[in-house]
Design an enzyme around this catalytic site. Structure first.
Site, PDB file in Angstrom:
ATOM      1  N   ASP A 234      -7.159   8.551  12.847  1.00 56.98           N
ATOM      2  CA  ASP A 234      -7.988   9.380  13.729  1.00 56.98           C
ATOM      3  C   ASP A 234      -8.838  10.330  12.878  1.00 56.98           C
ATOM      4  O   ASP A 234      -9.323   9.955  11.828  1.00 56.98           O
ATOM      5  CB  ASP A 234      -7.101  10.132  14.737  1.00 56.98           C
ATOM      6  CG  ASP A 234      -6.327   9.179  15.642  1.00 56.98           C
ATOM      7  OD1 ASP A 234      -6.725   8.008  15.738  1.00 56.98           O
ATOM      8  OD2 ASP A 234      -5.334   9.603  16.251  1.00 56.98           O
TER       9      ASP A 234
ATOM     10  N   HIS B 177       6.627   1.458  -9.082  1.00 56.17           N
ATOM     11  CA  HIS B 177       5.186   1.309  -8.929  1.00 56.17           C
ATOM     12  C   HIS B 177       4.469   2.661  -8.844  1.00 56.17           C
ATOM     13  O   HIS B 177       3.273   2.723  -8.580  1.00 56.17           O
ATOM     14  CB  HIS B 177       4.929   0.492  -7.643  1.00 56.17           C
ATOM     15  CG  HIS B 177       3.570  -0.063  -7.514  1.00 56.17           C
ATOM     16  ND1 HIS B 177       2.758   0.184  -6.427  1.00 56.17           N
ATOM     17  CD2 HIS B 177       2.848  -0.885  -8.323  1.00 56.17           C
ATOM     18  CE1 HIS B 177       1.612  -0.445  -6.556  1.00 56.17           C
ATOM     19  NE2 HIS B 177       1.639  -1.106  -7.699  1.00 56.17           N
TER      20      HIS B 177
ATOM     21  N   LYS C  95       2.647   6.206  -9.723  1.00 55.03           N
ATOM     22  CA  LYS C  95       1.720   6.746 -10.721  1.00 55.03           C
ATOM     23  C   LYS C  95       1.622   8.248 -10.477  1.00 55.03           C
ATOM     24  O   LYS C  95       1.016   8.686  -9.486  1.00 55.03           O
ATOM     25  CB  LYS C  95       0.332   6.129 -10.609  1.00 55.03           C
ATOM     26  CG  LYS C  95       0.284   4.623 -10.855  1.00 55.03           C
ATOM     27  CD  LYS C  95       0.287   3.848  -9.586  1.00 55.03           C
ATOM     28  CE  LYS C  95       0.103   2.350  -9.842  1.00 55.03           C
ATOM     29  NZ  LYS C  95       0.340   1.545  -8.643  1.00 55.03           N
TER      30      LYS C  95
ATOM     31  N   ASP D  14       2.552  21.430 -15.890  1.00 56.90           N
ATOM     32  CA  ASP D  14       3.073  22.797 -15.792  1.00 56.90           C
ATOM     33  C   ASP D  14       3.623  23.145 -14.413  1.00 56.90           C
ATOM     34  O   ASP D  14       3.787  24.334 -14.099  1.00 56.90           O
ATOM     35  CB  ASP D  14       1.988  23.819 -16.164  1.00 56.90           C
ATOM     36  CG  ASP D  14       1.586  23.730 -17.633  1.00 56.90           C
ATOM     37  OD1 ASP D  14       2.387  23.214 -18.437  1.00 56.90           O
ATOM     38  OD2 ASP D  14       0.464  24.159 -17.963  1.00 56.90           O
TER      39      ASP D  14
ATOM     40  N   HIS E 101      -8.682  -2.029  -5.387  1.00 56.94           N
ATOM     41  CA  HIS E 101      -7.253  -1.834  -5.650  1.00 56.94           C
ATOM     42  C   HIS E 101      -6.694  -0.587  -4.956  1.00 56.94           C
ATOM     43  O   HIS E 101      -5.506  -0.302  -5.045  1.00 56.94           O
ATOM     44  CB  HIS E 101      -7.046  -1.726  -7.164  1.00 56.94           C
ATOM     45  CG  HIS E 101      -5.628  -1.675  -7.607  1.00 56.94           C
ATOM     46  ND1 HIS E 101      -5.020  -0.513  -8.043  1.00 56.94           N
ATOM     47  CD2 HIS E 101      -4.672  -2.645  -7.686  1.00 56.94           C
ATOM     48  CE1 HIS E 101      -3.763  -0.756  -8.388  1.00 56.94           C
ATOM     49  NE2 HIS E 101      -3.521  -2.037  -8.186  1.00 56.94           N
TER      50      HIS E 101
END
Length: 481
Positions: free
Chosen positions: A406, A224, A226, A231, A399
């Protein structure tokens, strides 16, 4: 030749005995291996009572341990131990203590990943698809050596084509490109899309969640994550996949609300390390990348990258989140599209509210997955008396995966507050312990709260019986996932 009816009866009886015996054996396996007592009981009863249906379901949904991944990494570490040791040593030079109240998270981070909180980072919040994609495509355009791109979902649509063309343009400039997608999340991705990338010299691979001994039927696992690394100097992580819906082009879920962030500093190498581990699992190839850390002393933010998954020796995602919740003293704000917490997480949330922490959880008002949407209602009655504030985001589909603790730390990444993220998915979170970044996340969540409606926790009591039944069935099924 006709088979004697007595022989048929004998074969049928033998088949029944064999299947029920297998059901008992699988039930014993479930009792020994399923992560929760409720799940073990549910699987055990199902496997003994309905083995014909339950056994194949157990092959697909039953396991929570991903086989072979850790062993493959140990093998490659043995081959490249000098480089691995130097890489971790280089990152460790920037080790720094998080805020005193969150000091307990440091040993957990090192135990789970070997990489601590580091200084010298710069984190920029990216809100929604337009801002995120523009920043990612701009970084891709500036690449001079290599690009590492990983996404759970990649769609062959306008947004997907924009990324494809950007990658192809860099490949023509002799920039090395490595692209991982999850074959289950990206099941609609066309072969022509992948073929076009490969034709232009881009190395593409599915993660192969069903690869390896014991994983063949395990369709329940997902990668899942992403991640984009350019570089070895700039990286991105967050909730957005690649597709038009993340730009708000799905009429049913538009506008789409999501959050990503851009990182520079030692955390880039941490994200790069996560990608390389997944790439090695998928391809058995070790990539030559830049491990030189580019420190940003101007912002000098304290940050941590936490990759977790079902191949971890310990339940790292669940344990870290529970511990983080336990550290909150004044405020705990969470935004998550899916709210199906396990018992330990739910208990930690309740205890936080009972000790006076301002606990707010923002959920979407529109469902994209009916099952988990219904399941979230089952927690209403447990929160009535303990001052946990639930909100439903009204302005489209939300999503994002955000945690704010805090005035000290904010997390942005891929982890939902559900059993799947905690136990079944390969996930990654970025945590930033910096007052300016925390302030930017607070401002963003205040805007989200303004676009949300506070949930009347007694609303569930007023729902019709059929709705309550659907909710309870959804809740009962969660241990099986």
């Amino acid at each position: 030749m006709l088979v004697d009816s007595g022989v048929l009866a004998l074969l049928s009886a033998a088949t029944v005995v064999v299947v029920h015996s297998l059901g008992i054996l699988h039930a014993a396996h479930a009792v020994m291996n399923v992560r929760s007592s409720q799940g073990a009981i549910a699987w055990g009863i199902s496997l003994i009572t309905f083995p014909w249906l339950a056994i194949p379901l157990y092959w697909i949904l039953g396991r929570t341990k991903f086989h072979g991944y850790a062993e493959a990494l140990r093998s490659v570490y043995a081959q490249h131990h000098k480089l691995v040791r130097e890489t971790y040593t280089e990152i460790a030079k920037f080790k720094v203590a998080p805020p005193k109240k969150l000091a307990g998270l440091q040993p957990l981070a090192e135990a789970f990943t070997g990489i601590p909180f580091t200084s010298g980072n710069a984190a920029q919040l990216l809100i929604d698809g337009q801002q995120t994609y523009e920043a990612m495509l701009r970084a891709i355009a500036q690449a001079t050596d290599y690009i590492l791109l990983q996404s759970y979902i990649v769609n062959d649509d306008q947004a997907g084509n924009d990324f494809k063309q950007a990658l192809i343009a860099k490949a023509k400039q002799a920039v090395r490109i490595y692209f991982i997608y999850d074959e289950i999340g990206s099941n609609k991705l066309s072969r022509s899309y992948i073929k076009s990338l490969r034709k232009n010299g881009i190395q593409v691979s599915a993660f192969h969640t069903t690869k390896g001994r014991g994983n063949r039927f395990q369709l329940n696992f997902r990668n899942h994550r992403k991640i984009l690394v350019v570089d070895g100097e700039t990286a991105f992580v967050g909730g957005l996949n690649i597709g038009d819906e993340y730009l708000g082009k799905n009429p049913r879920l538009s506008p789409w609300r999501d959050t990503h962030m851009m990182l520079q500093g030692p955390t880039v190498q941490s994200l790069q390390n996560s990608f390389l581990r997944d790439w090695y699992w998928a391809t058995r190839k070790v990539l030559d990348v830049n491990w030189q850390i580019k420190v940003n002393r101007q912002t000098n933010q304290t940050a941590l990258v936490l990759p977790t998954g079902p191949a971890d020796r310990l339940k790292a995602c669940n344990l870290f989140f529970v511990n983080a919740i336990n550290q909150a003293q004044t405020r705990l704000w969470i935004a998550t599209p899916y709210f199906v917490p396990d018992d330990s997480t739910l208990t930690a949330l309740k205890l936080a509210a009972m000790r006076g922490v301002d606990v707010r959880i923002i959920l979407p008002n529109r469902p994209d997955h009916l099952f988990v949407y219904l399941c979230s209602f089952s927690y209403y009655t447990e929160m009535e008396a303990i001052a946990i504030k639930l909100y439903r985001y009204k302005n489209g589909f939300m999503h994002q995966k955000i945690m704010l603790i805090d005035q000290d730390m904010a997390g942005v990444g891929t982890v939902n507050l559900d059993n799947r993220s905690f136990f079944l998915n390969f996930e990654v979170m970025g945590f930033v312990a910096d007052p300016h970044f925390v302030e930017s996340v607070e401002k963003m969540l205040q805007s989200d709260l303004a676009a949300s409606v506070a949930v009347d926790l007694f609303e569930y009591d007023r729902k019709p019986l059929w709705f309550k039944l659907a909710v309870r069935v959804s809740r009962l099924l969660t241990p099986l996932l």
